[in-house]
Design an enzyme around this catalytic site. Structure first.
Site, PDB file in Angstrom:
ATOM      1  NE  ARG A 168       2.569  13.890  70.023  1.00 42.20           N
ATOM      2  CZ  ARG A 168       1.869  14.832  70.660  1.00 42.20           C
ATOM      3  NH1 ARG A 168       1.645  14.733  71.945  1.00 42.20           N
ATOM      4  NH2 ARG A 168       1.394  15.862  69.994  1.00 42.20           N
ATOM      5  CB  ALA A 181      -0.698  12.435  70.617  1.00 39.60           C
ATOM      6  CB  SER A 182      -2.457  14.054  65.632  1.00 37.34           C
ATOM      7  OG  SER A 182      -2.765  14.909  64.568  1.00 37.34           O
ATOM      8  CG  HIS A 183      -4.289  18.135  66.618  1.00 34.68           C
ATOM      9  ND1 HIS A 183      -4.731  17.179  65.741  1.00 34.68           N
ATOM     10  CD2 HIS A 183      -5.308  18.390  67.464  1.00 34.68           C
ATOM     11  CE1 HIS A 183      -5.990  16.870  66.040  1.00 34.68           C
ATOM     12  NE2 HIS A 183      -6.365  17.586  67.073  1.00 34.68           N
TER      13      HIS A 183
END
Length: 244
Positions: free
Chosen positions: A104, A154-156
């Site tokens: 990210r 931030a995962s999902h």
């Protein structure tokens, strides 16, 4: 909406304490727009200065932006200083900590900041050479005997966000009361510009070892199945294909 003097003063203090030139300039620009009365700028400033991101059992999550209510180098620096103090208070001074990241926006800079803060604090720090999925970080904590692992992800969450996950020596995410203890340690941390940082973390790559252990897991004999998978904003696709 006009600029609140308290928010303006807090923004000036944050700018002075931010070690990252890019986010200093970003917040300065938002502040200037708010003071000029540009539509939406005062609301933007108020949201950024609404309060620090709170550290919980899922760590930190927030939009990548300047200010205390966002994910940026200053927030990651102070958070890691708090984590270092918490680990030291629990008898883990100088122990091994592993730092990983996804792909990210901001992840590489945030992982570097975390690793350098821990190194300067006297910890033995190991970092991954490239973006890897979170389970590899949890795996590395256990296999290397680390006292903690930090994954920048931030995962999902939406693609504009980033985050900071902390794993303990079990390879699992922290649980209460640890999250509250860490939050208090972060609150007591000095301004980010005053937190020491030092290079020197060792690069380690445990992906092949992780894949070997995944492939060795007991499973049925069926292979004629179709699997649909998407990594969305994550980095798990290549690892998943390699595991299959």
């Amino acid at each position: 909406m006009t600029t609140d003097f308290t928010q303006r003063d807090a923004a000036f203090r944050w700018i002075a304490d931010d070690p990252d030139e890019r986010t200093r300039a970003e917040l300065q620009a938002v502040l200037a727009k708010a003071e000029d009365g540009e539509p939406g700028a005062a609301e933007d400033l108020a949201d950024r200065m609404a309060g620090p991101l709170e550290f919980g059992t899922a760590g930190l999550r927030g939009p990548v932006r300047a200010g205390p209510n966002g994910m940026n180098v200053a927030v990651v620096t102070r958070t890691t200083a708090g984590v270092a103090d918490w680990l030291t208070a629990h008898g883990h001074a100088g122990a091994l900590v592993v730092v990983g990241r996804d792909a990210r926006h901001g992840s590489e800079a945030f992982a570097t900041a975390a690793a350098e803060v821990l190194t300067a604090a006297g910890f033995d720090v190991k970092v991954f050479p490239r973006p890897l999925p979170t389970p590899v970080l949890a795996f590395a904590v256990g296999r290397l005997g680390a006292v903690a692992g930090i994954q920048i992800t931030a995962s999902h969450n939406p693609p504009a966000d980033n985050g900071y996950k902390l794993y303990d020596a079990t390879g699992g995410q922290i649980v209460p009361p640890s999250d509250g203890e860490i939050e208090r340690a972060i609150q007591a941390a000095p301004a980010a510009v005053s937190v020491p940082r030092a290079p020197g973390a060792e690069v380690v790559d445990l992906l092949d070892r992780y894949l070997d252990e995944v492939a060795a897991l007991p499973m049925g004999s069926e292979r004629a199945v179709r699997v649909a998978a998407t990594a969305l904003h994550g980095v798990g696709a290549d690892t998943l294909r390699a595991a299959f």
